[in-house]
Design a protein around this motif. Structure first.
Motif, mmCIF file in Angstrom:
data_model
loop_
_atom_site.group_PDB
_atom_site.id
_atom_site.type_symbol
_atom_site.label_atom_id
_atom_site.label_comp_id
_atom_site.label_asym_id
_atom_site.label_seq_id
_atom_site.Cartn_x
_atom_site.Cartn_y
_atom_site.Cartn_z
ATOM 1 N N ALA A 91 -49.745 -23.147 -34.090
ATOM 2 C CA ALA A 91 -49.906 -22.674 -32.709
ATOM 3 C C ALA A 91 -48.731 -21.801 -32.290
ATOM 4 N N PHE A 92 -47.543 -22.135 -32.737
ATOM 5 C CA PHE A 92 -46.367 -21.325 -32.403
ATOM 6 C C PHE A 92 -46.437 -19.960 -33.083
ATOM 7 N N LEU A 93 -46.878 -19.925 -34.341
ATOM 8 C CA LEU A 93 -47.002 -18.656 -35.046
ATOM 9 C C LEU A 93 -48.022 -17.754 -34.364
ATOM 10 N N PRO A 99 -45.276 -10.891 -29.614
ATOM 11 C CA PRO A 99 -43.825 -10.602 -29.546
ATOM 12 C C PRO A 99 -43.252 -10.101 -30.867
ATOM 13 N N ALA A 100 -43.732 -10.637 -31.997
ATOM 14 C CA ALA A 100 -43.215 -10.194 -33.297
ATOM 15 C C ALA A 100 -43.550 -8.732 -33.553
ATOM 16 N N LEU A 101 -44.778 -8.321 -33.218
ATOM 17 C CA LEU A 101 -45.163 -6.926 -33.426
ATOM 18 C C LEU A 101 -44.366 -5.991 -32.529
ATOM 19 N N ILE A 102 -44.197 -6.366 -31.278
ATOM 20 C CA ILE A 102 -43.441 -5.521 -30.345
ATOM 21 C C ILE A 102 -41.990 -5.406 -30.786
ATOM 22 N N GLU A 138 -39.605 -3.530 -43.132
ATOM 23 C CA GLU A 138 -39.913 -4.723 -43.912
ATOM 24 C C GLU A 138 -40.398 -5.854 -43.008
ATOM 25 N N PHE A 139 -39.789 -5.986 -41.839
ATOM 26 C CA PHE A 139 -40.229 -7.011 -40.885
ATOM 27 C C PHE A 139 -41.546 -6.618 -40.225
ATOM 28 N N LEU A 140 -41.805 -5.309 -40.145
ATOM 29 C CA LEU A 140 -43.067 -4.847 -39.564
ATOM 30 C C LEU A 140 -44.253 -5.288 -40.407
ATOM 31 N N LYS A 141 -44.060 -5.426 -41.715
ATOM 32 C CA LYS A 141 -45.138 -5.872 -42.601
ATOM 33 C C LYS A 141 -45.611 -7.270 -42.210
ATOM 34 N N LEU A 142 -44.688 -8.186 -42.025
ATOM 35 C CA LEU A 142 -45.050 -9.552 -41.630
ATOM 36 C C LEU A 142 -45.638 -9.574 -40.227
ATOM 37 N N ALA A 143 -45.065 -8.783 -39.330
ATOM 38 C CA ALA A 143 -45.552 -8.772 -37.948
ATOM 39 C C ALA A 143 -46.993 -8.288 -37.870
#
Length: 396
Positions: A91-93, A99-102, A138-143
């Motif tokens: 649920a947290f993910l 927010p992660a994408l932004i 690299e972080f954008l891939k996960l987001a």
């Protein structure tokens, strides 16, 4: 002597004790086979990568210790974070998807700020913070994997209607990927498009609806190639002979030579000849060539086997989960890591042109290692949600 009457017992203490026992039981519950498989392969590939980076940089002027310490430092940060993320609830993910994408997109936009953004070989995809070079894409891939999975989860009953599939997935994804396209990093753009298509596929979107995203992806990649004369020259270069040895095919030819010299058993760890100034980016994009030269065909097969085991664990999560978000996000992450590994190895053995895509877990680069370990932490969190019967419990 009068006895003091004891207050009547309530069920509150019993419930608290039971809750504590249940909580401890969850902590010490044996992990699933998928958890063990993904965690073990990630750790083995990371350690293997550090060893090969040390070997590949042992001939550089900067010294091996500086590079080794930096790579080991990011591994020392990423591995605990991987297991920390594995404890996060699903649920947290889901709540962190937007927010992660932004945040990842805002970090990527920093590469265009003078004094912070760094350009390398025509690509503007790095930032320099306190002496450390970071690659926000690299972080954008996960987001993107988490965000697309979250959006498709909310529209899961409408995935048969094309405009519900594409809006807002395609416009927002293209906007985020466009920040990388603006930096002319074709290899990363290809991986991001693969993640998007992987999420759509594992969400159960009808194949006929893939036509538009595939066409958009092809047009975007073709535009990046055509608009860059240097990149177009490398893509159109034929590296099957020696006529282009000193120009576009220099790296590809030396990578093949190194792997050919390794034979079946290799020259021995640390005995590479190509790393002595012959093979550029020996510790980065061409680390697999050093593996093949020093450890031979056997070493290359071990790397492929570890990635195969990683993929098996991830696909088992997708097959056993009952949560659409878990299935789609796990699919996007798996396509990212395995697809990027295949692209990198394909470049090294000469199937693809040089695209500047690192080998996950193994190539030198702290940001790439940290991002992929965080993605593994998400997969481990997914592995904890597999229903008990799917973990191999025998029912009577």
């Amino acid at each position: 002597m009068t006895q003091v009457a004891r207050p009547p017992r309530t069920d509150t203490g019993q419930r608290r004790g039971l809750a504590a026992r249940v909580s401890l039981g969850r902590i010490f519950t044996p992990p699933s086979n998928e958890f063990v498989l993904i965690a073990s392969t990630a750790l083995l590939l990371t350690v293997f990568g550090i060893i090969m980076v040390i070997s590949a940089t042992s001939a550089t002027e900067s010294g091996v210790m500086d590079t080794a310490i930096k790579q080991a430092m990011f591994a020392a940060i990423g591995i605990p974070m991987m297991f920390l993320v594995s404890r996060l609830p699903i649920a947290f993910l889901k709540k962190m998807a937007w927010p992660a994408l932004i945040l990842a997109t805002m970090l990527q936009l920093l590469v265009f700020i003078p004094g912070i953004g760094v350009e390398n070989d025509g690509n503007r995809n790095w930032i320099n913070v306190a002496g450390f070079s970071l690659q926000p894409s690299e972080f954008l891939k996960l987001a993107i994997a988490l965000w697309v999975a979250y959006v498709l989860l909310r529209k899961r009953v409408l995935l048969g209607i094309w405009h519900h599939v594409f809006i807002p997935v395609i416009p927002v994804s293209l906007l985020a990927i466009g920040t990388v396209m603006a930096g002319h990093d074709l290899g990363t753009v290809m991986v991001l498009v693969l993640i998007l298509l992987g999420c759509l596929f594992f969400a159960g979107v009808k194949l006929r609806l893939f036509i538009i995203p595939v066409l958009l992806g092809v047009v975007g990649v073709a535009a990046l190639a055509v608009l860059s004369p240097d990149r177009m020259r490398r893509i159109s270069a034929v590296c099957t002979d020696m006529t282009n040895y000193e120009n576009d095919c220099y790296q590809s030819i030396h990578a093949v030579w190194g792997m050919a010299n390794g034979g079946i058993f290799g020259l021995g760890l640390g005995n590479s000849q190509e790393k002595y100034g012959w093979l550029p980016a020996a510790a980065n994009d061409f680390i697999f060539a050093i593996v093949g030269e020093e450890l031979g065909l056997i070493g290359g097969l071990v790397v492929l086997a570890l990635f195969t085991f990683f993929a098996v664990g991830a696909f088992h999560i997708m097959r056993k989960t009952t949560d659409p978000f878990v299935r789609v996000a796990a699919g996007g992450i798996t396509v990212w890591i395995i697809g990027q590994a295949l692209i990198n190895i394909g470049v090294v053995i000469g199937i693809f042109p040089v695209l500047g895509v690192p080998l996950p877990f193994m190539s030198q680069g702290g940001t790439a290692l940290l991002a992929v370990l965080l993605a593994c932490g998400v997969l481990l969190a997914f592995a904890r949600t597999i229903p008990a019967p799917a973990r191999g419990k025998v029912t009577r």
